[in-house]
Enzyme design. Sequence first.
Site, PDB file in Angstrom:
ATOM      1  N   LYS A 125       0.885  -1.185   0.000  1.00 57.65           N
ATOM      2  CA  LYS A 125       0.000   0.000   0.000  1.00 57.65           C
ATOM      3  C   LYS A 125       0.923   1.236   0.000  1.00 57.65           C
ATOM      4  CE  LYS A 125      -2.356   3.380   1.914  1.00 57.65           C
ATOM      5  NZ  LYS A 125      -2.022   4.626   1.232  1.00 57.65           N
ATOM      6  N   GLY A 152       7.119   6.071   7.678  1.00 57.05           N
ATOM      7  CA  GLY A 152       6.243   7.243   7.602  1.00 57.05           C
ATOM      8  C   GLY A 152       6.262   8.033   8.886  1.00 57.05           C
ATOM      9  N   SER A 153       5.129   8.643   9.205  1.00 60.76           N
ATOM     10  CA  SER A 153       5.117   9.575  10.335  1.00 60.76           C
ATOM     11  C   SER A 153       5.085   8.845  11.675  1.00 60.76           C
ATOM     12  CB  SER A 153       3.900  10.496  10.244  1.00 60.76           C
ATOM     13  OG  SER A 153       2.742   9.775  10.606  1.00 60.76           O
ATOM     14  N   GLY A 186       2.891   5.588  12.899  1.00 61.86           N
ATOM     15  CA  GLY A 186       3.645   4.463  13.464  1.00 61.86           C
ATOM     16  C   GLY A 186       3.098   4.058  14.826  1.00 61.86           C
ATOM     17  N   GLU A 215       9.956   2.759  10.666  1.00 60.62           N
ATOM     18  CA  GLU A 215      10.974   3.797  10.463  1.00 60.62           C
ATOM     19  C   GLU A 215      10.218   5.120  10.382  1.00 60.62           C
ATOM     20  OE1 GLU A 215      12.926   6.512   9.390  1.00 60.62           O
ATOM     21  OE2 GLU A 215      13.068   5.710   7.357  1.00 60.62           O
ATOM     22  N   CYS A 231      13.805  11.463   5.813  1.00 57.87           N
ATOM     23  CA  CYS A 231      13.851  11.140   7.240  1.00 57.87           C
ATOM     24  C   CYS A 231      15.239  11.441   7.769  1.00 57.87           C
ATOM     25  CB  CYS A 231      13.578   9.661   7.470  1.00 57.87           C
ATOM     26  SG  CYS A 231      12.092   9.137   6.691  1.00 57.87           S
ATOM     27  N   GLU A 271      10.004  17.214  14.034  1.00 59.27           N
ATOM     28  CA  GLU A 271      10.336  16.943  12.635  1.00 59.27           C
ATOM     29  C   GLU A 271       9.476  17.825  11.736  1.00 59.27           C
ATOM     30  OE1 GLU A 271       9.338  13.139  10.692  1.00 59.27           O
ATOM     31  OE2 GLU A 271      11.392  13.139   9.940  1.00 59.27           O
TER      32      GLU A 271
END
Length: 482
Positions: A170, A223-224, A228, A243, A277, A374
């Site tokens: 996805k 992703g974010s 996560g 990650e 990232c 971030e």
Amino acid sequence: MKHSMYIDGKWVKGQNFFLSINPATEDTIAEFPSATSDDMKRAVDSAEAAFDSWKSTPAPKRALCLQKIAQLLRERKEELARTETQEMGKVLKEARGDVQEAIDVFDYMAGEGRRLFGHTTTSELQKKFAMTLRQPIGVCGLITPWNFPIAIPAWKISAALVCGNTVVFKPSSDTPLCAMKLVEVIEKAGVPPGVVNFVTGSGKELGKEITSNKKIRCISFTGSKETGEWIIQNAGLKKVGLELGGKNGIIVMDDANLRLAAEGVIWGAFGTTGQRCTAASRVIVHTAIKDKFEKMLWEKAKALRLGDGLKDTTDVGPLVNKQAVEKVESYAQIGREEGAKLICGGKRTGLKGYFFEPTIFSNVQKDMRIAQEEIFGPILSIIEIRSIDEAINVMNGIEYGLSSSIYTQDINKAMTAVEQIEAGITYVNSSTIGAEVHLPFGGIKHTGHGREGGILGIDEFSEMKTVYIDYSGKLQKAQIDD
Ligand code: UN1
């Protein structure tokens, strides 16, 4: 043009569609199905049905498919890179790098088809043999971001396939076209139907199905941090690899080669428009060279040319979408309100497209939000320090731990940083970006857990079976027999 999903070896149409937009022009470049959870269920069922036969295909044979994928990607490299620039904005040179990273990882993981090492060891008993061997996990749900829309899916798919897993993939809804082209290559390389399934649409709806579907045994997500955390809370007992980003810093000591350091900082901060990232969003500078170094950064940042990534003259492309520009703009405002000194940028360009000027804040205090959160955009914070210990303290004073770097000519300071920085990756005299596929990639603290790439990437997608073979012909009791 309306595109399809790929389930059980067939391209499948959808009912409703969402748009993929070129962030440099705001033009629509493709339409993709907004899949339902039923579509995802069908994809999972097909991955489950394909699992037995794929796992019993010898790994060196599975690896032949990976070799073929690498070869086809090589042939389509330029076309894929151009699609990537059009779909997510990064400049063409970097887009080629992304496709190259995908080629590299398929090549590397194809080699794993003839390794997939376990180990043998001794036994505490006579005539008893002990070893480990790797087995696949089952159906893996792979959820991937838009910033490396071909390389990151490639890290996950290559490792998952060589280990004998099957996959539901996805991709981010910002880059479905890149993902689809990767899947086309996978199909053409002869990966059997059902082994890789491709489902596009809302992360919320499909994410729910991926986390709750009992047939999925493993999830790998990049992703974010928020997503996560949601995955971890909802994935039950599935194996989960995450990650989730970073707040990566570069330490520049007073003995550093400043020319080299300035190049590295600018590349780390504004390459991919700060949307890695691993991007450098903090530069932790020794007080003795701060003014001089700040001026060097300012000069370089001012010279960067913003524009469409397809043009040769462009150094920095747009941000990925409207929400990204709004987020970056709000952090520029937060930085001003926190009392940091804006030395360049800080605003949109007024051009059509999602552009934001490379931005540098100076006099940033380590606890300010712009130094902690971030941003995922072209904003760099300069933080002043007086010693290596203070530098490391600032470097570690964040919730993330992905990449890091130090510029110094002093081996003692370099080694202190290597030892004490809390991060998955530390560079010496090089920027925070540019990880290579045969080494582990990932982070600690709230960056997540697990490693991709290299041999540890294989750990993510395999289980170790421990095997004891007793050929003594009698009942031997570990821990009890002498
Ligand atoms: C990411 O930003 O999620 O090391 C991946 C790098 C790239 C990968 C970045 N090879 O910057």
